[in-house]
Scaffold this active site. Structure first.
Site, PDB file in Angstrom:
ATOM      1  N   SER A  70       0.891  -1.200   0.185  1.00  0.00           N
ATOM      2  CA  SER A  70      -0.006   0.099   0.162  1.00  0.00           C
ATOM      3  C   SER A  70       0.860   1.282  -0.029  1.00  0.00           C
ATOM      4  O   SER A  70       1.572   1.618   1.054  1.00  0.00           O
ATOM      5  CB  SER A  70      -0.908  -0.050   1.263  1.00  0.00           C
TER       6      SER A  70
ATOM      7  N   LYS B   3      -7.062   1.778  -3.216  1.00  0.00           N
ATOM      8  CA  LYS B   3      -6.629   1.258  -1.788  1.00  0.00           C
ATOM      9  C   LYS B   3      -6.724   2.223  -0.813  1.00  0.00           C
ATOM     10  O   LYS B   3      -7.153   2.250   0.350  1.00  0.00           O
ATOM     11  CB  LYS B   3      -5.433   0.650  -1.787  1.00  0.00           C
TER      12      LYS B   3
HETATM   13  P1  NAD Z   1       5.157  -6.774   7.464  1.00  0.00           P
HETATM   14  O1  NAD Z   1       6.080  -5.697   7.863  1.00  0.00           O
HETATM   15  O2  NAD Z   1       4.827  -8.005   8.318  1.00  0.00           O
HETATM   16  O3  NAD Z   1       6.018  -7.506   5.986  1.00  0.00           O
HETATM   17  C1  NAD Z   1       7.057  -6.675   5.262  1.00  0.00           C
HETATM   18  C2  NAD Z   1       8.214  -7.539   5.108  1.00  0.00           C
HETATM   19  O4  NAD Z   1       8.737  -6.833   3.984  1.00  0.00           O
HETATM   20  C3  NAD Z   1       8.939  -8.125   6.171  1.00  0.00           C
HETATM   21  O5  NAD Z   1       8.876  -9.236   6.198  1.00  0.00           O
HETATM   22  C4  NAD Z   1      10.557  -7.514   5.910  1.00  0.00           C
HETATM   23  O6  NAD Z   1      11.440  -8.187   6.426  1.00  0.00           O
HETATM   24  C5  NAD Z   1      10.439  -7.318   4.335  1.00  0.00           C
HETATM   25  N1  NAD Z   1      11.207  -6.153   3.843  1.00  0.00           N
HETATM   26  C6  NAD Z   1      11.464  -4.831   4.208  1.00  0.00           C
HETATM   27  N2  NAD Z   1      12.284  -4.295   3.428  1.00  0.00           N
HETATM   28  C7  NAD Z   1      12.995  -5.367   2.806  1.00  0.00           C
HETATM   29  C8  NAD Z   1      14.208  -5.433   1.693  1.00  0.00           C
HETATM   30  N3  NAD Z   1      14.717  -4.266   1.615  1.00  0.00           N
HETATM   31  N4  NAD Z   1      14.389  -6.490   1.016  1.00  0.00           N
HETATM   32  C9  NAD Z   1      13.431  -7.453   1.260  1.00  0.00           C
HETATM   33  N5  NAD Z   1      12.542  -7.738   2.237  1.00  0.00           N
HETATM   34  C10 NAD Z   1      12.286  -6.638   3.011  1.00  0.00           C
HETATM   35  O7  NAD Z   1       3.902  -5.970   6.485  1.00  0.00           O
HETATM   36  P2  NAD Z   1       2.418  -6.565   6.119  1.00  0.00           P
HETATM   37  O8  NAD Z   1       1.615  -6.397   7.245  1.00  0.00           O
HETATM   38  O9  NAD Z   1       2.774  -7.849   5.417  1.00  0.00           O
HETATM   39  O10 NAD Z   1       1.960  -5.635   4.836  1.00  0.00           O
HETATM   40  C11 NAD Z   1       2.889  -5.246   3.924  1.00  0.00           C
HETATM   41  C12 NAD Z   1       1.952  -4.116   3.035  1.00  0.00           C
HETATM   42  O11 NAD Z   1       0.584  -4.744   2.820  1.00  0.00           O
HETATM   43  C13 NAD Z   1       2.087  -2.924   3.532  1.00  0.00           C
HETATM   44  O12 NAD Z   1       2.357  -2.191   2.569  1.00  0.00           O
HETATM   45  C14 NAD Z   1       0.756  -2.857   4.291  1.00  0.00           C
HETATM   46  O13 NAD Z   1       0.080  -1.631   4.218  1.00  0.00           O
HETATM   47  C15 NAD Z   1      -0.200  -3.677   3.357  1.00  0.00           C
HETATM   48  N6  NAD Z   1      -1.217  -4.381   3.705  1.00  0.00           N
HETATM   49  C16 NAD Z   1      -1.320  -4.841   5.063  1.00  0.00           C
HETATM   50  C17 NAD Z   1      -2.625  -5.466   5.617  1.00  0.00           C
HETATM   51  C18 NAD Z   1      -2.620  -6.218   6.791  1.00  0.00           C
HETATM   52  O14 NAD Z   1      -3.705  -6.603   7.152  1.00  0.00           O
HETATM   53  N7  NAD Z   1      -1.441  -6.446   7.557  1.00  0.00           N
HETATM   54  C19 NAD Z   1      -3.650  -5.722   4.706  1.00  0.00           C
HETATM   55  C20 NAD Z   1      -3.658  -5.055   3.438  1.00  0.00           C
HETATM   56  C21 NAD Z   1      -2.489  -4.334   3.130  1.00  0.00           C
END
Ligand code: NAD
Length: 297
Positions: A95, A170
């Site tokens: 997002s 979104k």
């Molecule tokens: P999260 O923090 O659980 O996962 C993000 C992952 O990215 C982590 O595992 C981290 O280690 C990895 N990461 C960060 N920098 C990196 C890099 N340079 N190289 C490789 N990996 C890297 O986040 P999430 O909850 O999975 O959310 C991800 C996206 O989805 C966000 O943009 C969020 O807004 C969106 N989103 C989340 C939800 C929710 O309910 N959690 C729902 C809809 C959308």
């Protein structure tokens, strides 16, 4: 077709898992090596860097916390753009703001790479079930090429329009979800301090006009006082910041959204950034000097 997936957190791990289970040759990277190993055990290929993914894959998904992480993964020296093959399609499911999506697409164009912004709604439960709502922006041909992959993760996949429109959709989604969370919290504290068992409130109103997907997902968590994160408070706060800057850029006043953004900001400032977003109930409980009892009564 070789498919890369970068960002295997709460959302990305189950989403990449669906690609693997549906037989796609999937290459995986995250800074968290444990997540990579767990998916390798399902049949995916563990990689050691974003560069390695870029060198191998024809289609690359990113599912990262925010725009700054996507920018780094795509455009750093060991990132996707400088090390990938021409004609690679990048599908960013994080997002981010529509302005960020458009700038990623323009910069990737210089490397002969295509870009689709395809953020999701539904949170961790729908990611696990493969039933996310996916809203995509990008060229129609590119969208049609990757649609079968998106369908492994989502039950509702919509091509909204050109690049940036997926991210804008979104943000509209997040306006609605965040205001619903605030409305649910305010009403729950009011009902509880009035002496109502929240289980009875839920039973009485969830089938009527006040019922919502937010209520179905979050009322049980509020009643159980289970604030283990699916979606985190910091994620809504980030998204509402993106909403605010995008709305300012196009001249759309958002009086209610901006008020609710401050509620999320208050919880971030009070050390609750990584709790589930239903924990904004804490803001309303503090204001009313009333904590909803565990179990709802
Ligand atoms: P999260 O923090 O659980 O996962 C993000 C992952 O990215 C982590 O595992 C981290 O280690 C990895 N990461 C960060 N920098 C990196 C890099 N340079 N190289 C490789 N990996 C890297 O986040 P999430 O909850 O999975 O959310 C991800 C996206 O989805 C966000 O943009 C969020 O807004 C969106 N989103 C989340 C939800 C929710 O309910 N959690 C729902 C809809 C959308």
């Amino acid at each position: 077709m070789k498919v890369g997936f970068i960002g295997l957190g709460i959302m990305g791990k189950p989403m990449a898992g669906h690609l693997i289970k549906n037989g796609y040759e999937t290459y995986l990277f995250d800074l968290n090596t444990k997540a990579v190993q767990e998916l390798a055990e399902l049949g995916g290929n563990a990689c050691e860097s974003n560069k390695e993914i870029a060198e191998i894959c024809d289609v690359i998904f990113t599912m990262l916390p925010a725009g700054k992480h996507v920018k780094q993964v795509l455009f750093s020296d060991d990132g996707v753009a400088k090390n990938g093959k021409p004609n690679t399609i990048i599908i960013d499911m994080s997002s981010v703001s529509p302005e960020e999506s458009k700038s990623f697409a323009n910069d990737l164009y210089e490397y002969n790479m295509a870009f689709i912004d395809a953020p999701v709604s539904g949170g961790e439960p729908m990611a696990i079930e493969g039933k996310l709502s996916i809203m995509a922006g990008g060229a129609e041909d590119d969208f049609n090429r990757v649609l079968p992959l998106l369908k492994t993760m989502g039950s509702n996949v919509v091509h909204v329009g050109e690049v940036g429109t997926g991210s804008a959709a979104k943000l509209a989604n997040q306006i609605i979800v965040s205001i619903h969370l605030a409305a649910l919290s305010e009403a729950a504290v009011f009902a509880s301090k009035s002496g109502i068992d929240l289980n009875k409130l839920y039973q009485a109103i969830s089938g009527g006009l006040a019922g919502s997907a937010v209520m179905e997902a979050k009322m049980p968590k509020i009643i159980d006082r289970d604030f283990e994160p699916g979606g985190r408070i910091e994620i809504n706060f980030k998204d509402l910041g993106n909403v605010q800057s995008s709305a300012n850029a196009i001249g759309v006043p958002l009086p209610i959204t901006n008020l609710v953004k401050e509620v999320f900001g208050s919880e971030v400032a009070n050390g609750n950034a990584t709790k589930d977003h239903s924990y904004i109930i804490n803001f309303f409980e503090r204001m009313a000097n009333h904590q909803i009892p565990k179990g709802g009564k």
